[in-house]
Design an enzyme around this catalytic site. Structure first.
Site, PDB file in Angstrom:
ATOM      1  N   PHE A 116       0.848  -1.187   0.000  1.00  0.00           N
ATOM      2  CA  PHE A 116       0.000   0.000   0.000  1.00  0.00           C
ATOM      3  C   PHE A 116       0.883   1.236   0.000  1.00  0.00           C
ATOM      4  CE2 PHE A 116      -4.335  -1.179   0.124  1.00  0.00           C
ATOM      5  CZ  PHE A 116      -5.076  -0.002   0.200  1.00  0.00           C
ATOM      6  N   GLN A 240      -7.305  15.037   3.060  1.00  0.00           N
ATOM      7  CA  GLN A 240      -6.711  14.111   2.090  1.00  0.00           C
ATOM      8  C   GLN A 240      -7.602  13.950   0.862  1.00  0.00           C
ATOM      9  OE1 GLN A 240      -6.194   9.523   2.579  1.00  0.00           O
ATOM     10  NE2 GLN A 240      -4.202  10.492   2.939  1.00  0.00           N
ATOM     11  N   HIS A 242      -7.954  11.501  -2.109  1.00  0.00           N
ATOM     12  CA  HIS A 242      -7.527  10.179  -2.568  1.00  0.00           C
ATOM     13  C   HIS A 242      -7.306  10.235  -4.074  1.00  0.00           C
ATOM     14  CE1 HIS A 242      -7.430   5.907  -3.337  1.00  0.00           C
ATOM     15  NE2 HIS A 242      -7.513   5.652  -2.040  1.00  0.00           N
ATOM     16  N   LEU A 252     -14.962   5.942  -4.845  1.00  0.00           N
ATOM     17  CA  LEU A 252     -13.589   5.490  -4.590  1.00  0.00           C
ATOM     18  C   LEU A 252     -13.237   4.193  -5.301  1.00  0.00           C
ATOM     19  CD1 LEU A 252     -11.055   6.187  -2.897  1.00  0.00           C
ATOM     20  CD2 LEU A 252     -11.937   4.634  -1.168  1.00  0.00           C
ATOM     21  N   GLU A 255      -6.886   2.071  -3.242  1.00  0.00           N
ATOM     22  CA  GLU A 255      -5.442   2.031  -3.481  1.00  0.00           C
ATOM     23  C   GLU A 255      -4.956   0.589  -3.641  1.00  0.00           C
ATOM     24  OE1 GLU A 255      -1.864   3.597  -0.712  1.00  0.00           O
ATOM     25  OE2 GLU A 255      -3.439   5.032  -1.184  1.00  0.00           O
ATOM     26  N   ARG A 286      -0.534   9.293  -0.626  1.00  0.00           N
ATOM     27  CA  ARG A 286      -1.666   9.789  -1.398  1.00  0.00           C
ATOM     28  C   ARG A 286      -1.554  11.258  -1.779  1.00  0.00           C
ATOM     29  NH1 ARG A 286      -6.385   6.606   2.024  1.00  0.00           N
ATOM     30  NH2 ARG A 286      -6.028   4.572   1.054  1.00  0.00           N
ATOM     31  N   HIS A 353     -11.330  12.572   0.578  1.00  0.00           N
ATOM     32  CA  HIS A 353     -11.455  11.236   1.161  1.00  0.00           C
ATOM     33  C   HIS A 353     -11.432  11.220   2.681  1.00  0.00           C
ATOM     34  CE1 HIS A 353     -11.209   6.922   1.286  1.00  0.00           C
ATOM     35  NE2 HIS A 353     -10.015   6.925   1.857  1.00  0.00           N
ATOM     36  N   ARG A 394      -2.590  11.082   5.768  1.00  0.00           N
ATOM     37  CA  ARG A 394      -2.756   9.722   6.289  1.00  0.00           C
ATOM     38  C   ARG A 394      -2.281   8.701   5.266  1.00  0.00           C
ATOM     39  NH1 ARG A 394      -6.318   5.897   5.450  1.00  0.00           N
ATOM     40  NH2 ARG A 394      -7.964   7.191   4.536  1.00  0.00           N
TER      41      ARG A 394
END
Length: 586
Positions: A116, A240, A242, A252, A255, A286, A353, A394
């Site tokens: 990730f 954030q 995304h 969404l 990821e 991100r 996000h 994050r």
């Protein structure tokens, strides 16, 4: 009006709220209040996984996880909290497994793990497999598992009870919660819940923006309720975006798609992340990927008829692999865009996000009244809270970890506190504020519609406060918010009924959104640097000398900050333990 008595009241039944309930319910009489049915909470939308240094697939350890979290958050992460989260991550995953969560497995039967963004081994030398996952439905599985455990343990739920006020009283010179006031959607009645401890686990505020992966219900309710009582909000400028929302929709795509080998390409077919993050490419954090995508579009290398998105390419992956590891997101592409991921790249663009900021807490989830004092008996966990494990950005999969680690801590701490004190006496007519608020909205004879104001708010935030920001763009946002606040005074709620009055509910939520948008923009105006999710084109460099601190926003009728009356901005030091700030490269 009905009055209920519980030792612990938890507001919100997502992952953090239910994880807290499992702990407090075993120790004290607990009630969970939620404006949604629990399994409809937004935790269920989290797709990719929950990270922990299990080392089931390759070498890993919690110290590397801590370092990645601190670096990923651009060094405004409180390192004591990040260390606790990384250490307790392993037990958090194993706890869920023992509860019955169906994690994907390796051929040897261990919990499988995948790569990730921003998660590395050996302090950034290569990407590491750290994300424990259940296909691309991990949040859904966590939510169902926690709810099953709550039902098994007979946790008391009050479903579709919308908490609109926190009852605060002064005891021995300290403000302390005495309970909450909730609006029951089914009847329109108000209920007072007297409690010794209150935990807020109400989620984020992504509906401030138009293009967002967040559900319609994420309107910053918990943040707004505590902010009204003089409790600060921390680091609200850090939002954030995304990278891989479906273009034009914001829905969404996890990821996990890039973790399984998906590649971002521009109109020239180039894997452009090789230029921006040569080491880990598409698996950079991100904020970096989102800015890179937006920059490709700005420089004319976008795709589509309007050149306003880039492409997520999965076509080189085996269809069987896609079906096994990414069943939901491929179905989203087919359903919402009519794209077949087996053979066509998917149009994507950044979407709001996650809010890194929120109600400030310490590592025991206790809410902080200021830098030096906590609010006895008041707790927060999950996206509504800011223990600052996420800093300015994050890392993916740290959110599902956050809700489990700090939800558990909140439940334990709240129950222990409740067992050590007596009830605080409720003030006379504790429902007065809520009753007057709702009656004022219902009796309004204005001409403004809630949906129109919300649409204009979301559009100005999308235009002026998204991936790239400047003083001029943020000032436009503030001017628009001020004008929208004036229009809000003239709204009309057309449904005058009591039962399931969603028109009234949305009017209340809009007030929270306007308030949160203003605090976000004020914090962004104050922070004259670029850090993590906050990127200012007029201050493109990170400035550790002047801005290595948290932003604390207080509601203060006598103050003016960044030209905004009623807001006072202060700062709080970042907790640095072992990792000194350094240049952030990937």
């Amino acid at each position: 009006m009905q009055v209920h008595h519980y030792d612990v009241v938890i507001v919100g039944a997502g992952g953090a709220g239910m994880r807290a309930a499992l702990e407090s319910g075993d120790r004290a009489r607990t009630a969970v209040l939620t404006k949604l049915y629990p399994t409809r909470s937004h935790t269920g939308a989290a797709q990719g996984g929950m990270c922990a240094a299990l080392a089931n697939v390759e070498e890993d350890n919690w110290e590397w996880h801590t370092f990645d979290t601190v670096k990923g958050g651009d060094y405004v992460v409180d390192q004591d909290a990040a260390e606790i989260m990384a250490k307790e991550a392993i037990d958090a995953v194993l706890d869920l497994e023992k509860m019955g969560l169906p994690f994907n497995r390796t051929p040897e039967g261990k919990i499988d793990q995948r790569r990730f963004g921003g998660h590395t081994r050996d302090h950034g030398k290569s990407a590491v497999r750290r994300s424990c996952y259940a296909a691309d439905r991990t949040g859904h599985m966590i939510l169902q598992t926690l709810y099953q455990q709550c039902v098994k343990r007979e946790v008391e739920f009050y479903n579709e009870f919308y908490v609109l006020d926190l009852i605060m009283t002064e005891v021995d010179g300290h403000k302390r919660p005495a309970g909450v006031v909730a609006y029951e959607l089914a009847t329109g009645e108000l209920h007072t819940f007297q409690a010794k401890s209150v935990i807020f686990a109400t989620g984020g505020a992504g509906k401030v923006f138009k293009t967002t992966s967040n559900a319609h219900t994420l309107t910053g309710d918990g943040m707004g309720v505590v902010f009204r009582h003089g409790i600060p909000l921390e680091d609200m400028e850090f939002v954030q975006f995304h990278p891989t929302g479906l273009a034009g929709l914001g829905i969404l795509l996890s990821e996990a798609a890039r973790g399984e080998g998906g590649i971002l390409r521009n109109s020239e077919g180039e894997r452009f992340m090789e230029r921006y993050a040569p080491t880990i490419k598409d698996l950079a954090p991100r904020d970096i990927v989102a800015r890179s995508m937006a920059n490709e579009v700005r420089e004319g290398r976008g795709c589509g008829p309007n050149k306003d998105y880039v492409l997520l390419d999965l076509t080189h992956l085996e269809p069987a692999h896609i079906d096994a590891k990414l069943p939901d997101i491929t179905e989203f592409a087919r359903t919402y865009l009519g794209v077949e991921p087996y053979t066509e790249p998917v149009p994507v663009f950044p979407t709001c996000h996650y809010v890194m900021g929120g109600v400030p807490t310490n590592i025991s989830a206790e809410v902080l009244a200021d830098n030096d004092h906590k609010v006895p008996g008041l707790y927060a966990a999950g996206e509504v809270a800011c223990v600052s494990v996420h800093g300015a950005n994050r890392l993916g999969t740290n959110s599902l970890l956050d809700i489990n680690v700090f939800g558990k801590r909140a439940g334990i701490a709240a129950a222990e506190y409740a067992n050590s004190v007596d009830f605080v006496e409720l003030p006379e007519s504790p429902e007065t504020f809520t009753s007057e608020l709702l009656e004022g909205l219902l009796s309004g004879q204005g001409t403004e519609r809630v949906a129109a104001i919300r649409k204009d708010l979301q559009e100005t935030m999308d235009t002026n406060m998204q991936v790239f920001r400047t003083k001029e763009s943020m000032q436009r946002a503030l001017d628009d918010i001020e004008a929208l606040r004036e229009r809000y005074k003239n709204i009309v709620v057309q449904d005058k009924g009591k039962r399931f009055n969603l028109d009234l509910l949305e009017a209340v939520e809009l007030n929270f959104l306007l308030q949160i948008a203003e605090v976000m923009t004020a914090g962004a105006m104050h922070r004259k640097e670029s850090r993590g999710g906050h990127f200012r084109e007029d201050f493109e460099k990170r400035d550790d000398e002047n801005y290595m601190h948290h932003t604390m926003a207080y509601r203060d009728p006598d103050a003016t900050s960044e030209g905004i009356p009623g807001i006072r901005l202060e700062t709080k030091p970042v907790v640095v333990t072992r990792y000194q700030p350094m240049e952030r490269k990937y």
